[in-house]
Structure formats: C-alpha cells, structure tokens
Motif scaffolding. Structure first.
Motif, short mmCIF file in Angstrom:
data_model
loop_
_atom_site.label_atom_id
_atom_site.label_comp_id
_atom_site.label_asym_id
_atom_site.label_seq_id
_atom_site.Cartn_x
_atom_site.Cartn_y
_atom_site.Cartn_z
N SER A 20 71.77 12.55 66.43
CA SER A 20 73.13 12.14 66.70
C SER A 20 73.14 10.91 67.59
N ALA A 22 76.07 9.17 69.94
CA ALA A 22 77.43 9.20 70.46
C ALA A 22 77.77 7.87 71.11
N SER A 24 80.47 5.32 73.19
CA SER A 24 81.58 5.32 74.15
C SER A 24 81.80 3.91 74.67
N GLU A 72 81.37 11.14 62.43
CA GLU A 72 82.47 12.01 62.81
C GLU A 72 83.39 11.19 63.70
N LYS A 75 84.75 12.24 67.17
CA LYS A 75 83.76 12.33 68.25
C LYS A 75 83.03 11.02 68.49
N ASN A 76 83.42 9.97 67.74
CA ASN A 76 82.73 8.69 67.87
C ASN A 76 81.21 8.86 67.75
N THR A 77 80.83 9.66 66.78
CA THR A 77 79.42 10.03 66.63
C THR A 77 78.94 9.74 65.22
#
Length: 125
Positions: A20, A22, A24, A72, A75-77
C-alpha cells in the motif's frame, strides 16, 4: 505530497503480498501514482502505474498477469497486489507520484517528483 509505503515482507515463491502507498498533503487530482522497484545492484525498474482521475492503469510486461494496481480514493491510497511471486521479484518497492504527468512517460522514474521511503520484498525459493 508525502507518500508512505508499507506491506513488504518475506514470502515464499508462489505466495502473495499486497503493498500500500498512502498519500497525504495535497489532492491527488491529475496525479499519476506508480510503483517502481530496485533490486540490489540493479537500476530502478518501473512496475505499474495508475492515473488518479479515470483509473487508467499500466503494468510492466515483466509482472503482467501477476501484479495489479488499484486505488482507494477515499483513503488516498494505491495498492499493488502481487501474486505468484518469484525470487526475481525481490527488491525494494517504491511508490511515486507526479501531478500532470504525461501518460506516455509513466514508466520513467526521472519524471516523478515525490517518492515514498520504500518497502522491502523478499521472495525465497
């Protein structure tokens, strides 16, 4: 943009892992998200990419049929699903991103301006 990659580990040949990444710090609209990998003594190699808007994907021939990339949005993933892993998949896997990247230049590591810290994948035979 800050990228946090995770999910690496030690797995036997034929096994699976899901990495994964992520993100931000800012919106990913117009971004391309990608995975690269670098094995010891080798150059960094493109693995897969996905366009955040639209979801277009591209997977390197070396992993096609075994790896897939998805996202996703909530979830900014971004995920990298790796199946039927082989010892030659052993590497540090990095996620990267750039806004407004021309899709035709997706495989070039030099085009990306944000990188995660890498997560190590080891496949034993």
């Amino acid at each position: 943009v800050q990228l946090q990659a995770s999910g690496g580990g030690l797995v036997q040949a034929g096994g699976s892992l899901r990495l994964s990444c992520a993100a931000s710090g800012r919106s990913l609209n117009s971004h391309v998200m990608a995975w690269f990998r670098q094995a010891p003594g080798k150059e960094r190699e493109f693995v897969a990419a996905i366009r955040w808007n639209g979801g277009n994907t591209y997977v390197a021939d070396s992993v096609k049929g075994r790896f897939s990339i998805s996202k996703e949005t909530a979830k900014n993933t971004v995920w990298l699903q790796m199946n039927n892993l082989k010892p030659e998949d052993t590497a540090v896997y990095y996620c990267a991103t750039r806004a407004g990247l021309i899709w035709g230049r997706t495989t070039l590591s030099s085009e990306y301006n944000y990188w995660g810290q890498g997560t190590e994948v080891t496949v034993s035979s």
